[in-house]
Motif scaffolding. Structure first.
Motif, PDB file in Angstrom:
ATOM      1  N   LYS A 298       1.474  -1.175  -0.229  1.00 24.35           N
ATOM      2  CA  LYS A 298      -0.539  -0.179   0.258  1.00 24.35           C
ATOM      3  C   LYS A 298       0.598   1.658   0.226  1.00 24.35           C
ATOM      4  O   LYS A 298       0.868   2.875  -0.590  1.00 24.35           O
ATOM      5  CB  LYS A 298      -1.037   0.410   1.532  1.00 24.35           C
ATOM      6  N   GLN A 299       1.712   1.184   0.566  1.00 25.65           N
ATOM      7  CA  GLN A 299       3.146   2.345   1.296  1.00 25.65           C
ATOM      8  C   GLN A 299       3.432   2.297  -0.338  1.00 25.65           C
ATOM      9  O   GLN A 299       3.819   3.708  -0.850  1.00 25.65           O
ATOM     10  CB  GLN A 299       3.726   2.179   2.252  1.00 25.65           C
ATOM     11  N   GLY A 300       4.496   1.829  -0.916  1.00 20.85           N
ATOM     12  CA  GLY A 300       4.956   1.333  -1.889  1.00 20.85           C
ATOM     13  C   GLY A 300       4.014   1.728  -3.754  1.00 20.85           C
ATOM     14  O   GLY A 300       4.837   3.241  -4.515  1.00 20.85           O
ATOM     15  N   ILE A 301       2.941   1.258  -3.631  1.00 22.72           N
ATOM     16  CA  ILE A 301       1.873   2.195  -4.679  1.00 22.72           C
ATOM     17  C   ILE A 301       1.370   3.043  -4.311  1.00 22.72           C
ATOM     18  O   ILE A 301       1.777   4.513  -5.278  1.00 22.72           O
ATOM     19  CB  ILE A 301       0.853   1.472  -4.841  1.00 22.72           C
ATOM     20  N   GLU A 302       1.178   4.091  -3.208  1.00 23.02           N
ATOM     21  CA  GLU A 302       1.338   5.092  -2.764  1.00 23.02           C
ATOM     22  C   GLU A 302       2.578   6.611  -3.688  1.00 23.02           C
ATOM     23  O   GLU A 302       2.670   7.089  -4.253  1.00 23.02           O
ATOM     24  CB  GLU A 302       0.845   5.565  -1.703  1.00 23.02           C
ATOM     25  N   LEU A 303       3.888   5.659  -2.798  1.00 18.52           N
ATOM     26  CA  LEU A 303       4.843   6.357  -3.206  1.00 18.52           C
ATOM     27  C   LEU A 303       5.330   6.425  -4.927  1.00 18.52           C
ATOM     28  O   LEU A 303       5.920   7.406  -5.671  1.00 18.52           O
ATOM     29  CB  LEU A 303       5.798   5.841  -2.960  1.00 18.52           C
ATOM     30  N   ALA A 304       4.871   5.386  -5.529  1.00 18.96           N
ATOM     31  CA  ALA A 304       4.758   5.206  -7.336  1.00 18.96           C
ATOM     32  C   ALA A 304       3.643   6.009  -7.906  1.00 18.96           C
ATOM     33  O   ALA A 304       4.478   6.137  -8.737  1.00 18.96           O
ATOM     34  CB  ALA A 304       4.401   3.264  -7.659  1.00 18.96           C
ATOM     35  N   VAL A 305       2.692   5.835  -7.399  1.00 22.38           N
ATOM     36  CA  VAL A 305       1.662   7.092  -8.138  1.00 22.38           C
ATOM     37  C   VAL A 305       2.461   8.452  -7.767  1.00 22.38           C
ATOM     38  O   VAL A 305       2.205   9.176  -8.691  1.00 22.38           O
ATOM     39  CB  VAL A 305       0.438   6.537  -7.648  1.00 22.38           C
ATOM     40  N   LYS A 306       3.175   8.584  -6.523  1.00 15.22           N
ATOM     41  CA  LYS A 306       2.853  10.230  -6.350  1.00 15.22           C
ATOM     42  C   LYS A 306       4.189   9.844  -7.135  1.00 15.22           C
ATOM     43  O   LYS A 306       4.028  11.260  -8.014  1.00 15.22           O
ATOM     44  CB  LYS A 306       4.018  10.265  -5.013  1.00 15.22           C
ATOM     45  N   SER A 307       5.487   9.410  -7.525  1.00 17.18           N
ATOM     46  CA  SER A 307       6.981   9.936  -8.213  1.00 17.18           C
ATOM     47  C   SER A 307       6.453   9.644 -10.001  1.00 17.18           C
ATOM     48  O   SER A 307       6.704  10.232 -10.684  1.00 17.18           O
ATOM     49  CB  SER A 307       7.492   8.153  -8.224  1.00 17.18           C
ATOM     50  N   PHE A 308       5.015   9.073 -10.088  1.00 11.40           N
ATOM     51  CA  PHE A 308       3.884   9.173 -11.633  1.00 11.40           C
ATOM     52  C   PHE A 308       3.456  10.604 -11.817  1.00 11.40           C
ATOM     53  O   PHE A 308       3.856  10.925 -12.519  1.00 11.40           O
ATOM     54  CB  PHE A 308       3.415   8.121 -11.638  1.00 11.40           C
ATOM     55  N   THR A 309       2.776  10.794 -10.686  1.00 13.22           N
ATOM     56  CA  THR A 309       2.014  12.385 -11.403  1.00 13.22           C
ATOM     57  C   THR A 309       3.189  13.461 -11.385  1.00 13.22           C
ATOM     58  O   THR A 309       3.241  14.388 -11.778  1.00 13.22           O
ATOM     59  CB  THR A 309       1.328  12.932 -10.210  1.00 13.22           C
ATOM     60  N   THR A 310       4.349  13.700 -10.129  1.00 18.43           N
ATOM     61  CA  THR A 310       5.018  14.781  -9.966  1.00 18.43           C
ATOM     62  C   THR A 310       6.441  14.681 -10.479  1.00 18.43           C
ATOM     63  O   THR A 310       6.226  15.687 -11.267  1.00 18.43           O
ATOM     64  CB  THR A 310       6.243  14.234  -7.960  1.00 18.43           C
ATOM     65  N   ASN A 311       6.566  13.222 -11.475  1.00 22.53           N
ATOM     66  CA  ASN A 311       7.552  13.537 -12.864  1.00 22.53           C
ATOM     67  C   ASN A 311       6.931  13.654 -13.664  1.00 22.53           C
ATOM     68  O   ASN A 311       7.664  13.873 -15.346  1.00 22.53           O
ATOM     69  CB  ASN A 311       8.249  12.197 -12.507  1.00 22.53           C
ATOM     70  N   LYS A 312       5.439  13.823 -13.634  1.00 19.47           N
ATOM     71  CA  LYS A 312       5.206  14.004 -14.936  1.00 19.47           C
ATOM     72  C   LYS A 312       5.416  13.556 -16.176  1.00 19.47           C
ATOM     73  O   LYS A 312       5.661  14.191 -17.209  1.00 19.47           O
ATOM     74  CB  LYS A 312       4.475  15.884 -14.963  1.00 19.47           C
ATOM     75  N   ILE A 313       4.959  12.034 -16.151  1.00 29.30           N
ATOM     76  CA  ILE A 313       6.037  10.763 -17.242  1.00 29.30           C
ATOM     77  C   ILE A 313       4.613  11.252 -18.327  1.00 29.30           C
ATOM     78  O   ILE A 313       3.755  10.887 -18.037  1.00 29.30           O
ATOM     79  CB  ILE A 313       6.083   9.603 -16.180  1.00 29.30           C
ATOM     80  N   ASN A 314       6.121  11.146 -19.258  1.00 30.64           N
ATOM     81  CA  ASN A 314       5.589  11.219 -20.567  1.00 30.64           C
ATOM     82  C   ASN A 314       4.726   9.650 -20.850  1.00 30.64           C
ATOM     83  O   ASN A 314       5.343   8.702 -20.964  1.00 30.64           O
ATOM     84  CB  ASN A 314       5.634  11.662 -21.954  1.00 30.64           C
ATOM     85  N   ILE A 315       3.041   9.910 -21.005  1.00 34.96           N
ATOM     86  CA  ILE A 315       2.787   8.581 -20.845  1.00 34.96           C
ATOM     87  C   ILE A 315       2.391   7.326 -22.513  1.00 34.96           C
ATOM     88  O   ILE A 315       1.685   8.446 -23.359  1.00 34.96           O
ATOM     89  CB  ILE A 315       2.004   8.246 -19.980  1.00 34.96           C
ATOM     90  N   SER A 316       2.427   6.159 -22.574  1.00 30.43           N
ATOM     91  CA  SER A 316       2.154   6.311 -24.307  1.00 30.43           C
ATOM     92  C   SER A 316       1.067   5.392 -23.395  1.00 30.43           C
ATOM     93  O   SER A 316       0.823   4.190 -22.943  1.00 30.43           O
ATOM     94  CB  SER A 316       3.022   5.654 -24.951  1.00 30.43           C
ATOM     95  N   MET A 317      -0.273   5.283 -24.408  1.00 35.36           N
ATOM     96  CA  MET A 317      -1.697   4.406 -24.446  1.00 35.36           C
ATOM     97  C   MET A 317      -2.018   4.108 -25.519  1.00 35.36           C
ATOM     98  O   MET A 317      -2.839   3.420 -26.043  1.00 35.36           O
ATOM     99  CB  MET A 317      -2.922   5.302 -23.898  1.00 35.36           C
ATOM    100  N   ASP A 318      -0.767   4.030 -26.712  1.00 32.91           N
ATOM    101  CA  ASP A 318      -2.168   3.761 -28.403  1.00 32.91           C
ATOM    102  C   ASP A 318      -0.868   2.317 -28.117  1.00 32.91           C
ATOM    103  O   ASP A 318      -0.458   1.252 -27.203  1.00 32.91           O
ATOM    104  CB  ASP A 318      -0.542   4.167 -28.853  1.00 32.91           C
TER     105      ASP A 318
END
Ligand code: GDP
Length: 318
Positions: A298-318
């Protein structure tokens, strides 16, 4: 050969910009007194033996932690077996041979939980290696990892080299590949839920049946374990680095959905592969070395989501 100390050593982390490599570098900088060596892919192509030899000759690493690899989730592995086998094999052979030739004091090779047989008693112990057929969706990657693990063992028995292989369970976290199609499940799901929330989509489509079970460790916990084993473990036999939480993909999806705050529906596309139905590793040996996971799923997922949103990672959904 027994325990070593990393302090005052020239330590080369291959693949330092990847998820595991960057976590190792963070901890080496913060907690150890080492001379850290890194080199970018642009500066050194590890599939090029002559260039790799030259790099060893000039930089003289004393410890090598080999993290560079072509990695990806179930879909990437299934669709690019040629690259997964040949690139990983080439990189690994070059790094391991050069480590032997240039007198590296200790080499740490990383195996993978997917290199154990598809049908293995759970949790999977180290002795299960090569006792049965592999999971077809990741066979190519697994074959490369098995060969390199064996090569490290042979270097120890034939040439007395202190080369070890650590087999981490499924890892996730900061620095992961967040591509929805090519990433592993946690990073892909974070991307899918964040995107679906942003775009107000009614549904998120996940792969397989949701039934498979996977064990996960946050990458910072794994990095701590890898550095502990680099100093303390010295044997021909590979060692599992595990002890994380095991959950079904469905339970995992709910955890990530909740963390992201997505309100829509989850649907499973069972035409996509499940891969192994259960994959968790036995941690009996590593737990005797005084190491255990500190970050809950649970803590790890919170950290991973945070790192994803704060780094504004360029995501591909194609
Ligand atoms: P594996 O552990 O080698 O099978 O690799 P993955 O992390 O890619 O997949 C783990 C499990 O998650 C498999 O059963 C997938 O079918 C399932 N899964 C569900 N949705 C997704 C998704 O969007 N991406 C990925 N990579 N896996 C998914």
């Amino acid at each position: 050969m027994s325990k070593i100390s990393l302090d005052n050593k020239r330590v080369w982390v291959t693949g330092h910009s990847g998820m595991v490599g960057s976590a190792l570098c963070r901890q080496l900088r913060a907690n150890y007194d080492v001379e850290l060596l890194t080199v970018s892919h642009q500066e050194l192509d590890l599939t090029d033996l002559a260039a790799t030899e030259k790099w060893f000759e000039i930089n003289k690493p004393e410890i090598v932690i080999h993290c560079a690899a072509k990695v990806g989730g179930i879909e990437a592995n299934k669709t690019q077996p040629v690259e997964f086998l040949s690139e990983n094999l080439a990189i690994g052979l070059n790094v391991i041979h050069c480590a032997a030739k240039y007198g590296v004091e200790k080499l740490v090779n990383l195996g993978s939980s997917c290199f154990y047989p598809k049908v293995s008693a759970q949790p999977i112990n180290e002795a299960s290696l090569l006792t049965g057929a592999l999971e077809p969706t990741n066979e190519a990657y697994a074959l490369a990892k098995i060969t390199l693990t064996k090569l490290c063992g042979y270097y120890r028995t034939q040439y007395n080299k202190d080369f070890i292989t650590i087999v981490p369970t499924n890892l996730y976290g900061e620095g992961d590949n967040f591509d929805a199609n090519h990433g592993h499940v946690i990073s892909a799901l974070i991307t899918k839920f964040v995107k679906a929330k942003q775009e107000n989509r009614a549904q998120v489509e996940l792969w397989g049946t949701g039934q498979p079970l996977r064990e996960f460790i946050y990458v910072d916990d794994a990095a701590e374990g890898i550095l502990m084993l680099t100093e303390q473990y010295s044997a021909t036999e590979h060692i599992n680095l595990s002890g994380g939480e095991t959950v079904s993909i469905k339970e995992l999806a709910f955890l990530i959905q909740e963390q992201v705050g997505y309100q829509g529906e989850i649907v499973f596309d069972s035409s996509k592969p499940d891969g192994m139905m259960k994959k968790s590793l036995d941690n009996t040996i590593v737990s005797k070395l005084n190491w255990k996971v500190k970050i809950s799923l649970k803590q790890g997922i919170e950290l991973a989501v945070k790192s994803f949103t704060t780094n504004k990672i360029n995501i591909s959904m194609d």
